[in-house]
Design a protein around this motif. Structure first.
Motif: not given
Length: 690
Positions: A248-249, A254-260, A539-544
């Protein structure tokens, strides 16, 4: 006769009064039913109606079962309360159970007395209500109580007898129980056994999956979770393609927040996605081009103006299709100019010939030389544009950059110009030697210099470079060119080294590896964008990518020609004019800059000489890590190639960051200079041969 007339009158009455009325009303009602947003989607299909009917039939039995479970849960909760379990656990944790025994016993007796008093009062109230009002209020209270018990006793995901939301040998219970998610992070060694997660946003249903946002313990980083996504997917009992992990930017992150986000099924499977460009008559090249959708079904748009694009993949993974998607948005803008060069020589790009200002298709020497000449022409055009923009006032050209107004002004003649090259390695690897500015080089190296110039200097002048290749390594695309390409798109490749060559060095260690994509994932790749895209905070993302077969591609190109004919912007090859304007080659050579020290040398030696510059004579030792990072190459392959060129790695002591010394692997500059001189002498000898 009269009977015949009566029958005819009755038939007329039936036709007028009944049949049309029933037909019109039925059609109107059904149209409203299918189109209305107020009607749930489940009732708009036969399967949905059957499912709804089955649910209604099972509802009474499920309600009774839920009431029974609610009663059990309530009894258990009362039993824990009566036994003072919370107080007893606190005393045990503090190791003061013996000291608190008397208090616990007294509190237990008090709660038994409260329970007995409540039971007596409830019995009295029930008898009084039944005596005064009859049994109706009691039935109403019983119904309300049963509903409350059913709510308490409803089965949660992961409970026995409940079908799991996601398939797998282990049920994904973290959607309701965050503790299981904590255990998964611990099993994946992403947090310590004594550490936990802080819930930021509870698990919720988003699209075709579940999402949750958590904070990691202090000093733990979201980038590490992204890097070890496979281990976390294993701990959660899902396939890694179903698990999306993002940091999560920005504001709120912050550097320790994660979205799943975990998908119910493979998000990249299913029928092909139709490109939205087929539904539009015109597209503005200044707007990002619809490129595909990510795992969460968000549309990903690819910006092209002021940047460039590199597409890499093994054969038959959708490389050409992805490149044509990027070009399609430019084709539908009549105020863009296209240079289309196809090194494959097939029919994939034939349809673009009707809109291209310059068009080359083939891999013979004459085709390579044509590409070289067209790029020289375009390099001269870039110089001319900068000269003309310098004469414009600040209102028309405020920042020495092309604007939408400038690109569409017929008098200025500076349209957005795209250079699309499929199988670019065919042109870059051509070994034919030629003299450029008094220096012997190859046609392929000269084309690489021209492309590097266009990628570096062209974006502000409205030049867009799109390159597609099967081998985007340092031997094919020089590092000086690869390093300045903005956006990268990697479809499936053979291993992580090839993925890093397309996306950038060490991208696999950051969780982005195109070799992990499944063979069935046609048209699916990892996009590392340069610009504003959906999900650009990552930074990057998987795209179909969207699917655009040849028939639809031809439709796009035909529409692009019609738009150009109507706007009067059809030029060059598409208009039957293949003549090139007279140019001063020396001016182009000067624009490219002085010849680099590594020009004409085999890769990666040429890139090493170019990177070191004058330091190749001043320094004695160059660490391998420094060269690998600067040139964005794979370490093992780099060491093997340098050894083949006569440069053997050695170990030397270098100053460390702490003031001491450390021993590292690297190359002696005397060996690099010797290899340069040897290959330089070979090049001179070859050029002197008749």
């Amino acid at each position: 006769m009269s009977g015949h007339e009566v029958v005819r009158a009755v038939l007329d009455a039936e036709l007028v009064d009944e049949t049309p009325a029933v037909h019109v009303n039925s059609g109107g009602f059904m149209n409203w039913w299918w189109r209305s947003r107020w009607v749930p989607d489940v009732f708009k299909s036969r399967q949905g109606l059957r499912d709804a009917a089955a649910w209604l039939l099972r509802a009474p039995l499920r309600f009774v079962g839920a009431v029974g479970r609610g009663l059990v849960v309530s009894v258990r909760t009362w039993r824990r309360w009566i036994r003072v379990v919370d107080y007893r656990a606190a005393a045990e944790h503090a190791e003061k159970l013996a000291d608190k025994f008397v208090e616990i016993r007294a509190l237990t007796l008090f709660r038994w007395k409260v329970t007995g008093l409540v039971a007596v009062l409830v019995s009295f109230v029930v008898a009084l209500v039944d005596l005064v009002y009859g049994g109706t209020p009691l039935w109403i209270a019983g119904a309300i109580g049963s509903v409350a018990l059913a709510i308490v006793g409803r089965r949660k995901d992961g409970s026995p007898g409940r079908k799991a939301v996601l398939a797998g040998p282990r049920t994904l219970t973290w959607t309701m129980d965050p503790q299981v998610l904590v255990d998964a992070f611990r099993d994946a060694k992403l947090i310590g056994k004594d550490e936990s997660l802080r819930l930021v946003e509870r698990a919720s249903r988003v699209g075709g999956g579940w999402s949750i946002t958590v904070d990691l313990p202090a000093t733990r980083k979201a980038d590490d979770v992204i890097k070890h996504r496979d281990a976390l997917a294993s701990a959660l009992a899902v396939d890694e393609v179903q698990l999306i992990v993002e940091r999560v930017r920005g504001r709120g992150g912050h550097a320790g927040r994660v979205f799943l986000w975990v998908a119910d099924e493979d998000p990249y499977a299913g029928p092909p996605l139709r490109t939205p460009l087929l539904d539009v008559e015109y597209w503005d090249a200044w707007q990002p081009v619809p490129f595909g959708r990510d795992a969460r079904n968000r549309r990903i748009d690819l910006p092209l103006v002021w940047t460039s694009l590199l597409v890499g993949a093994i054969p038959r993974q959708g490389k050409t299709f992805a490149t044509r998607l990027a070009a399609a948005g430019l084709i539908l803008d009549p105020y863009t100019r296209l240079y289309v060069f196809d090194g494959k020589g097939g029919k994939d790009w034939d349809a673009a010939e009707q809109v291209a200002h310059r068009f080359v298709c083939g891999d013979e020497l004459e085709h390579v030389e044509s590409v070289r000449d067209h790029l020289v022409e375009l390099a001269a055009e870039v110089q001319s544009r900068y000269a003309r923009m310098a004469t414009l006032d600040d209102e028309v050209c405020p920042e020495s950059k092309i604007t939408p107004g400038i690109s569409r002004d017929a008098n200025l003649q500076m349209p957005i110009t795209a250079v699309v090259i499929d199988e670019v390695q065919v042109f870059l690897e051509n070994p034919t030697r030629q003299d450029v500015g008094g220096k012997k080089t190859t046609v392929g190296a000269y084309i690489a210099d021209l492309l590097t110039y266009l990628v570096r200097k062209g974006p502000a002048a409205g030049i867009v470079v799109i390159l597609a290749t099967q081998r985007p390594d340092s031997n094919t695309i020089p590092s000086r060119l690869r390093a300045v390409l903005g956006s990268r798109f990697a479809l499936r490749v053979m291993d992580w080294r090839d993925s890093n060559i397309v996306l950038g060095e060490q991208m696999n260690t950051r969780g982005y590896d195109a070799s992990t994509l499944l063979p069935s994932h046609k048209g699916v790749g990892i996009l590392r964008p340069d610009g504003e895209t959906a999900g650009a905070d990552t930074l990057a993302t998987t795209v179909r990518t969207f699917y655009m077969p040849n028939s639809e591609w031809r439709t796009i190109c035909a529409r692009g020609r019609e738009l150009r004919e109507a706007a009067g912007t059809l030029t060059g090859h598409a208009a039957g004019d293949d003549t090139t304007r007279a140019l001063d080659p020396s001016a182009v050579v000067m624009a490219l800059g002085p010849s680099t020290a590594g020009e004409g040398l085999p890769e990666p030696l040429g890139s090493v000489i170019e990177y070191l510059g004058d330091e190749v004579d001043a320094r004695e030792f160059v660490p391998t890590a420094e060269l690998v990072e600067a040139l964005e190459v794979e370490p093992t392959a780099f060491a093997r190639q340098m050894a083949e060129l006569g440069c053997k790695p050695v170990r030397q002591y270098v100053p460390g960051e702490d003031g001491g010394t450390r021993r590292v692997r690297g190359y002696m500059t005397v060996d690099i200079r010797a290899a340069r001189d040897d290959f330089g002498a070979d090049s001179v000898a070859e050029s002197d041969q008749p």
